[in-house]
Design an enzyme around this catalytic site. Sequence first.
Site, PDB file in Angstrom:
ATOM      1  N   THR A  94       0.857  -1.255   0.151  1.00 29.31           N
ATOM      2  CA  THR A  94       0.237   0.098   0.039  1.00 29.31           C
ATOM      3  C   THR A  94       0.928   1.157   0.051  1.00 29.31           C
ATOM      4  OG1 THR A  94      -1.648  -1.079   1.177  1.00 29.31           O
ATOM      5  CG2 THR A  94      -1.718   1.248   1.056  1.00 29.31           C
ATOM      6  N   LYS A 170      -6.589   1.334  -3.687  1.00 26.94           N
ATOM      7  CA  LYS A 170      -6.036   0.552  -2.451  1.00 26.94           C
ATOM      8  C   LYS A 170      -6.566   1.354  -1.207  1.00 26.94           C
ATOM      9  CE  LYS A 170      -4.832  -2.809   0.291  1.00 26.94           C
ATOM     10  NZ  LYS A 170      -3.356  -3.118   0.299  1.00 26.94           N
TER      11      LYS A 170
END
Length: 296
Positions: A94, A170
């Site tokens: 991420t 995300k």
Amino acid sequence: MKSSNRIAVVGLGSMGYGIATSLLRAGHTVVGLDVSETLVQNFHAAGGATDDGVVFDAAVVVVLNAAQTEDVLFGADGIVARLHPGGVVVSCATVPPQFAVEMETRCAAQNVLYLDAPISGGSVKAGLGQLSIMASGCSEAFAAAKPVLDATAQTVFELGAKAGPGSAMKAVNQLLAGVHIATMAEALTFGMTQGVTPEKFLEVISKCAGTSWMLENRAPHIVEGDYTPHSSVNIWPKDLGIVLDVAQAAGFEAPITTAALAQFDAAKHMGLGAEDDAAVAKVYAKQAGLTLKGDA
């Protein structure tokens, strides 16, 4: 890429190890790389190949954050230099969308493709090859990464023709996931103040409108008093911090995310950073004078 490829998996934590074993199961030659020699040896014992210095067709990078990703790609012994021309980086951490754009550009300068490919599904689905992957990149990157995606994902969302949109999606997912974990912990411990046991909470709410995937996945950890980290508390200050940075750049206020982040920060400051992220419930329990299973 060929039907059987030589693939490096960098980062053998709970998600990376599952990805690596899924690639092995699909018949690829897989080298596992990690700062922990124990994890590397464990994967080698499970069938992982020895790192003999041969170049790779693909590198799957499953580390904690942007700084680690950049170091893995371009630092000392950077993996990009060990890829065939036209090889592909599948970047799963991420990270901020703009960082993904920068990594794509730097990889292209070395004739390496880059797929912005954050993952979701947890360690169990990683081990089963059933992840959801939020991917963006050029068509050549998708084609080069196809054997990796086929072996590791149940669903691949193709979100754009360049890096960035995958990481943006995300961030949206992590906003919800982090808030859901914190809210689950708040609701479970609130229930305890009203005589609702964690066991009864899970039995009833998991069948009612207040449920969520995170509730059903994480509440059992609290019920069992088992905080073995499948996804640790430490992940959330980083991930929700990214969400808030992206939101600030967009001029967007995210007060619920801010509140959830404060609870994970509190858990980290209580020394719970390495525990499963369900341990955020201990913050609420401490504030309310409650005792959870497994706590003195």
